[in-house]
Design an enzyme around this catalytic site. Structure first.
Site, short mmCIF file in Angstrom:
data_model
loop_
_atom_site.label_atom_id
_atom_site.label_comp_id
_atom_site.label_asym_id
_atom_site.label_seq_id
_atom_site.Cartn_x
_atom_site.Cartn_y
_atom_site.Cartn_z
N SER A 140 0.83 -1.20 0.00
CA SER A 140 0.00 0.00 0.00
C SER A 140 0.86 1.25 0.00
O SER A 140 2.08 1.20 0.22
CB SER A 140 -0.92 0.01 1.21
OG SER A 140 -0.22 0.52 2.32
N LYS A 141 0.20 2.36 -0.26
CA LYS A 141 0.91 3.63 -0.37
C LYS A 141 1.63 3.98 0.92
O LYS A 141 2.63 4.68 0.92
CB LYS A 141 -0.08 4.75 -0.71
CG LYS A 141 -0.72 4.52 -2.06
CD LYS A 141 -1.48 5.71 -2.56
CE LYS A 141 -1.93 5.42 -3.99
NZ LYS A 141 -2.52 6.53 -4.67
N ARG A 142 1.11 3.53 2.03
CA ARG A 142 1.69 3.89 3.33
C ARG A 142 2.86 2.97 3.72
O ARG A 142 3.64 3.31 4.59
CB ARG A 142 0.64 3.83 4.42
CG ARG A 142 -0.51 4.74 4.15
CD ARG A 142 -0.89 5.60 5.35
NE ARG A 142 -1.66 6.74 4.90
CZ ARG A 142 -1.30 8.00 5.04
NH1 ARG A 142 -0.18 8.30 5.66
NH2 ARG A 142 -2.06 8.98 4.58
#
Ligand code: GLU
Length: 505
Positions: A263-265
């Site tokens: 994920s982006k995080r």
């Protein structure tokens, strides 16, 4: 392949592009190159609620850095333009109307409350399909119930409406995916998706299918997250009576431990970038990028290419041209591809080693400016050549080579304790006088001169070498000592020995 290959990368400007998106763009690009086709960039910005300032610019800049250049795009234009859906707005309504006319779509006026009530009721009844669908549409506020004429009157009176697709009940939809094979879904499980809204904008599904058709897209290559939309898209092509493109849904990118989608995080949490270039979120948060972290675009692309595709051989290093020749959808895996940040570093190291020294020097010169150092390019190139085997990133060259540019500010006490002997100062003075003052400062001459001097005077080379290294570098590390001394030059070398003799106790 008969018709011309035309593929598109169709991001929504809802945020920065993460490496999964770069991979989708890259595979489309390579596929186009391999088949002598066109690669197109289309910006899907119909969902204005999710619009993020700067995202489109970011996408364009990232693709540029990666060298994934579209033949047609919002920037460069092309004969199928415009390439931003918001600028194609006017054309979608007619397609929605066409579906209403052919009985494949209808007007609906349901309020958000009515939709919520429907969902609750369906859930309570434990209906197999709890969405707005064939089993309940006739209980709702739509033109299937009261006819088109009535609906058109309400639209003309300014009421809020949507146009929904009339999903046939209990039909088998079949689609062939180039990676997954045949996908079959029963339409009883699908809902009457909204195609058009009263804000005058189409939804993703309508705009996407209309654009792929009107832009003559031959292959839709996109992420696996769009597979659930495939049956609806197939139904839309059928409803319009259009020939379908071929579809290929790429496997997910997984976290380094293989557990779940990357994920982006994840990146900044786990200490590696997930974005090609640094992203400044409108809320002020900054996410790191591969470019800013010292990756060479070729290394980055090479690494991304192998996330889900392999050429069937052991080869891992590929130039862009080789990738364009070898890439094929048949060799894309079905299973998710695990992202390995260590491998990314390895790729960068390989490229730093194999790249023309010029490119590395170019990047290092920029690094030097940050340290307020200006030197001749030739000198910087030599430094790069001597140190690049020890680094994964160009900026690490500075850590390995600062002593070429500034004299050591201190000396490694551990090394002094163990290896700086009482007679080291005397030995070094002897070397200055008998070797340095008398020999041309060339690594090939200095080395034999020092060896001869030591042999003739029965002195061990070891203490001299470590003493010299401490004076030059400040530590027991660094590349070949004679190469270092040649580059520093006689005056500087003698100066550093003198300073060392004063400071090292
Ligand atoms: N706009 C969609 C996205 O953001 C495109 C999906 C597709 O390629 O059809 O990924």
């Amino acid at each position: 392949m008969g018709e011309k290959v035309r593929v598109r990368f169709a991001p929504s400007p809802t945020g920065p592009l993460h490496i999964g998106g770069v991979r989708t763009a890259l595979y489309n690009y390579l596929f186009a190159k391999r088949h002598g086709g066109d690669f197109i960039l289309r910006i899907e910005d119909t969902d204005q609620n999710r619009f993020v300032e700067g995202a489109e610019k970011y996408i364009v800049e990232s693709l540029k850095w990666c060298g994934i250049m579209p033949a047609e795009s919002p920037e460069s234009g092309g004969k199928y333009g415009p390439y931003r859906q918001s600028e194609r707005k006017e054309m979608y309504r007619q397609y929605a109307d066409q579906l209403i006319k052919s009985g494949n779509a209808y007007y609906a006026f349901d309020t958000p409350e009515a939709l919520e009530a429907l969902r609750k009721k369906m859930e309570e009844e434990k209906a197999p399909n709890t969405s707005y669908c064939a089993s309940n549409r006739l209980t709702m506020d739509n033109s299937l119930v009261f006819g088109i004429e009535e609906a058109e009157k309400r639209v003309a009176a300014g009421e809020n409406f949507v146009i929904r697709f009339k999903m046939p009940d209990n039909n088998q939809v079949e689609a062939d995916d180039l990676i997954r094979g045949r996908v079959t879904v029963n339409t009883a499980l699908l809902d009457d998706k909204v195609l058009f809204k009263s804000d005058g904008m189409p939804t993703y599904h309508l705009a996407n299918v209309v654009d792929d058709h009107t832009m003559d897209i031959s292959h839709v290559i996109r992420g696996e997250e769009w597979l659930p939309s495939l049956p609806l898209h197939v139904m839309l092509y059928k409803a319009f009576g259009w020939e379908m493109p071929q579809f290929a849904h790429l496997p997910l990118l997984l976290k380094p431990d293989g557990k779940g989608k990357l994920s982006k995080r994840d990146g900044d949490k786990m200490g590696f970038p997930v974005f090609p270039v640094e992203w400044h979120n409108p809320d002020g948060e900054v996410y790191s990028g591969y470019r800013e972290s010292g990756y060479l675009p070729q290394a980055f692309i090479n690494m991304i290419a192998l996330l889900g595709w392999n050429p069937g051989t052991e080869q891992e290093i590929f130039s862009r041209e080789e990738l364009s020749e070898l890439f094929s959808i048949d060799r894309v895996n079905k299973a998710g591809a695990r992202f390995d940040p260590e491998k990314a570093k390895w790729f960068n190291h390989q490229y730093i080693m194999s790249q023309g020294l010029d490119d590395v020097t170019e990047a290092f010169m920029i690094e030097l400016q940050k340290h307020n150092i200006s030197v001749l390019r030739e000198f910087a190139a030599k430094v790069c050549d001597l140190t690049r085997e020890r680094v994964n990133f160009v900026h690490e060259i500075w850590q390995q080579s600062a002593f070429f540019f500034v004299a050591p500010a201190g000396y490694d006490q551990e090394v002094i304790k163990k290896r700086w002997k009482e007679n080291t100062p005397e030995l070094l003075r002897g070397v200055i006088e008998n070797v340095m003052q008398k020999t041309r400062f060339d690594a090939f001459l200095l080395k034999p001169a020092l060896e001869d001097y030591c042999n003739n005077n029965q002195i061990g080379m070891g203490p001299i070498m470590i003493g010299l290294r401490l004076c030059m570098v400040g530590a027991a590390s660094g590349p070949d000592l004679f190469a270092i001394m040649e580059m520093l030059g006689k005056e500087e070398v003698i100066q550093r020995i003198e300073t060392g003799l004063q400071k090292i106790k």
